[in-house]
Each structure stands twice: as structure tokens, then as C-alpha cells.
Motif scaffolding. Sequence first.
Motif, mmCIF file in Angstrom:
data_model
loop_
_atom_site.group_PDB
_atom_site.id
_atom_site.type_symbol
_atom_site.label_atom_id
_atom_site.label_comp_id
_atom_site.label_asym_id
_atom_site.label_seq_id
_atom_site.Cartn_x
_atom_site.Cartn_y
_atom_site.Cartn_z
ATOM 1 N N ASP A 198 0.799 -1.230 0.000
ATOM 2 C CA ASP A 198 0.000 0.000 0.000
ATOM 3 C C ASP A 198 0.833 1.283 0.000
ATOM 4 O O ASP A 198 0.532 2.229 -0.724
ATOM 5 N N ASP A 199 1.910 1.335 0.813
ATOM 6 C CA ASP A 199 2.739 2.548 0.874
ATOM 7 C C ASP A 199 3.362 2.844 -0.478
ATOM 8 O O ASP A 199 3.382 3.979 -0.950
ATOM 9 N N ARG A 200 3.873 1.797 -1.098
ATOM 10 C CA ARG A 200 4.542 1.977 -2.390
ATOM 11 C C ARG A 200 3.537 2.324 -3.482
ATOM 12 O O ARG A 200 3.858 3.054 -4.409
ATOM 13 N N GLN A 201 2.320 1.786 -3.361
ATOM 14 C CA GLN A 201 1.261 2.144 -4.315
ATOM 15 C C GLN A 201 1.048 3.649 -4.344
ATOM 16 O O GLN A 201 0.980 4.260 -5.399
ATOM 17 N N GLN A 202 0.928 4.236 -3.135
ATOM 18 C CA GLN A 202 0.651 5.668 -3.044
ATOM 19 C C GLN A 202 1.803 6.471 -3.647
ATOM 20 O O GLN A 202 1.591 7.391 -4.430
ATOM 21 N N ASP A 203 3.042 6.112 -3.301
ATOM 22 C CA ASP A 203 4.215 6.787 -3.872
ATOM 23 C C ASP A 203 4.192 6.706 -5.391
ATOM 24 O O ASP A 203 4.402 7.683 -6.094
ATOM 25 N N PHE A 204 3.935 5.500 -5.868
ATOM 26 C CA PHE A 204 3.966 5.275 -7.301
ATOM 27 C C PHE A 204 2.895 6.104 -8.012
ATOM 28 O O PHE A 204 3.154 6.737 -9.043
ATOM 29 N N LEU A 205 1.672 6.127 -7.448
ATOM 30 C CA LEU A 205 0.595 6.897 -8.083
ATOM 31 C C LEU A 205 0.937 8.384 -8.104
ATOM 32 O O LEU A 205 0.707 9.068 -9.107
ATOM 33 N N ASP A 206 1.518 8.891 -7.007
ATOM 34 C CA ASP A 206 1.910 10.308 -6.979
ATOM 35 C C ASP A 206 2.899 10.613 -8.100
ATOM 36 O O ASP A 206 2.777 11.628 -8.794
ATOM 37 N N LEU A 207 3.868 9.725 -8.264
ATOM 38 C CA LEU A 207 4.875 9.945 -9.307
ATOM 39 C C LEU A 207 4.249 9.864 -10.700
ATOM 40 O O LEU A 207 4.509 10.706 -11.564
ATOM 41 N N LEU A 208 3.413 8.857 -10.899
ATOM 42 C CA LEU A 208 2.780 8.690 -12.213
ATOM 43 C C LEU A 208 1.899 9.897 -12.549
ATOM 44 O O LEU A 208 1.998 10.474 -13.634
ATOM 45 N N PHE A 209 1.059 10.306 -11.593
ATOM 46 C CA PHE A 209 0.165 11.438 -11.849
ATOM 47 C C PHE A 209 0.951 12.727 -12.071
ATOM 48 O O PHE A 209 0.576 13.552 -12.900
ATOM 49 N N GLY A 210 2.046 12.899 -11.332
ATOM 50 C CA GLY A 210 2.882 14.090 -11.526
ATOM 51 C C GLY A 210 3.372 14.172 -12.960
ATOM 52 O O GLY A 210 3.300 15.228 -13.604
ATOM 53 N N GLN A 211 3.828 13.041 -13.487
ATOM 54 C CA GLN A 211 4.361 13.018 -14.854
ATOM 55 C C GLN A 211 3.239 13.175 -15.882
ATOM 56 O O GLN A 211 3.392 13.868 -16.886
ATOM 57 N N VAL A 212 2.111 12.525 -15.629
ATOM 58 C CA VAL A 212 0.977 12.619 -16.560
ATOM 59 C C VAL A 212 0.469 14.060 -16.623
ATOM 60 O O VAL A 212 0.180 14.590 -17.700
ATOM 61 N N ASP A 213 0.397 14.718 -15.467
ATOM 62 C CA ASP A 213 -0.041 16.123 -15.444
ATOM 63 C C ASP A 213 0.924 17.011 -16.209
ATOM 64 O O ASP A 213 0.509 17.916 -16.930
ATOM 65 N N ALA A 214 2.217 16.755 -16.038
ATOM 66 C CA ALA A 214 3.230 17.602 -16.673
ATOM 67 C C ALA A 214 3.122 17.569 -18.193
ATOM 68 O O ALA A 214 3.406 18.556 -18.859
ATOM 69 N N THR A 215 2.700 16.433 -18.759
ATOM 70 C CA THR A 215 2.621 16.342 -20.225
ATOM 71 C C THR A 215 1.181 16.445 -20.724
ATOM 72 O O THR A 215 0.941 16.315 -21.915
ATOM 73 N N LYS A 216 0.214 16.633 -19.790
ATOM 74 C CA LYS A 216 -1.212 16.714 -20.147
ATOM 75 C C LYS A 216 -1.696 15.488 -20.918
ATOM 76 O O LYS A 216 -2.573 15.557 -21.777
ATOM 77 N N ALA A 217 -1.104 14.342 -20.587
ATOM 78 C CA ALA A 217 -1.506 13.104 -21.261
ATOM 79 C C ALA A 217 -2.875 12.651 -20.761
ATOM 80 O O ALA A 217 -3.327 13.050 -19.694
ATOM 81 N N THR A 218 -3.526 11.823 -21.560
ATOM 82 C CA THR A 218 -4.734 11.124 -21.141
ATOM 83 C C THR A 218 -4.282 9.851 -20.435
ATOM 84 O O THR A 218 -3.394 9.160 -20.932
ATOM 85 N N LEU A 219 -4.879 9.557 -19.280
ATOM 86 C CA LEU A 219 -4.481 8.353 -18.544
ATOM 87 C C LEU A 219 -5.663 7.392 -18.462
ATOM 88 O O LEU A 219 -6.756 7.779 -18.034
#
Length: 236
Positions: free
Chosen positions: A182-203
Motif C-alpha cells: 500500500d505505501d509503495r502504491q501511493q508513492d507510485f501513483l503520486d509519481l505517475l500522476f505528476g508526470q501525466v499532469d506535466a505532459t497533459k496526457a490522457t491516462l
Amino acid sequence: MTDAVRLRGVEYKWNGRDAFALSVGALQIPRGERLLLLGPSGSGKSTLLSLLTGIALAQAGSVEIMGQQLEGLSGSGRDRFRAEHFGILFQMFNLLPYGTVMDNVLLPLSFAPQRRARAMAAGGTDSEARRLLSALGLPADIGQQTAATLSVGQQQRVATARALIGSPEIIVADEPTSALDDDRQQDFLDLLFGQVDATKATLIMVSHDRRLARHFTRVVELSDILTTSKRQSDKI
Ligand code: ADP
Ligand code: MG
């Protein structure tokens, strides 16, 4: 602006398997959306992602991605289209085990001239790969390590960098958190969403885990978009 994804009347059966049929009346995903598609194991989530990415071709109906009908492309045309427009995060990561981390991250650029050009414009392909690896929390010297020697959490981050390099318009993720605690899930999602937001990609993420719902702009139950779901295993 055209939608990222538009499905109409899509029908699909895996070759030689009558027990499962996927049938989607309509699904429209505007650009920039963060969509979570929920369904239990075996409900057809991975099959639907195969249809969206053109790995599998619908037997009826139309799959339109960024305005391009996939059924109008040849097999190799679909492969090129997929490499160019999709960053794909597979459930089992699918890294080349004997390749280095850098080999794995750079791989999609070999088949995707526009993604390569964007990575070049961002300062060069190698430096872009290193930037993503570092943004995903990996150590600076990991690039020459062989993929087979990585921990599960590291493999997942490398697979994520590979999906993100060259800023593809659509990121598709197949249960990417299922191998993490669970802890790593949250870290991973934060990182993924940060990158997706930066490029305005569709997820587009699929999962059986509805606790993920709060992170997304839209949540769709697979059962709500399937028009008929014939699963003979349910009747036995
Ligand atoms: P989920 O991802 O929701 O667990 P899947 O899309 O993997 O569901 O599976 C839906 C059905 O399609 C299952 O009956 C599964 O056995 C079948 N299936 C999935 N992938 C393949 C494949 N490559 N070849 C044949 N059948 C498959
Ligand atoms: Mg699956």
C-alpha cells in the motif's frame, strides 16, 4: 478537438474461445481525462486495453484513437501507431530482462519518430531517460543495470519511464499497482500522476481495486459499458 478514444459497437472474441465475448456499445474518453476502469478479474479489462491499443483488432464496430480508426490500418501500421501515441504500462511490466535500464526506457523511441523528436527537443534522448528515472525515484547510476537484476518496485518504475518517454498522448496502465504494497502504491501513483499532469496526457488505468477511485477524474465500471457479456463459465 477529437477525443482520445471513441469506441462504437465493438465486438471481440479471442480466437477459438467462445466462452468469453466482449461487447461495448459506446465509450468516449476526452483528451486529458484520468479514467479508472473497474472490473473483477476475468471481466475483460486487459482485453479492452488490447483493443484500444490495436494489439487486438475488433471483429465488429469501430475503435478510434486521436481521430484515427484502427481498423483502417494494417498490422504494421497499428504497431507504429501504438508506439507513437501510447505509453503502455503492462501488469507484468514486460521489460527486456537482458537489456539495461537505459535500453528498456529508450526502446519505444526506435519505433516512434514523433516521440523521439520530443525527447530530443527536451534535451536529448539519454538525458530525458535519466530525468524520468530520477523523477520516478530511481538512483542516478541505475541506467546500466540489467533489468533482470531489479526489484519489483524498480522494474515498475523503469516500465513507467518507458511508457512516459517522448510524452505519448495516451498512457495506458494495466493494474500497475497490483504488485506493490500500500505505501509503495501511493508513492507510485503520486509519481505517475505528476508526470501525466506535466505532459497533459490522457491516462487510462484498469484495476479491480476501487480504492484507487479517488485519484481519478472519472471512474467507469466495465459492467456499465458492456452491452452483453456472455460468459458461459458463469452458467456451469
Ligand atoms: P481481466 O483483465 O479483467 O482480468 P481479461 O481481459 O484478461 O480479463 O480476460 C477476459 C477473458 O479473455 C478471460 O476469459 C481470458 O481467459 C480471456 N483472454 C485474455 N487474454 C487472452 C488471450 N491472449 N488469448 C485467449 N484468451 C484470452
Ligand atoms: Mg487483466
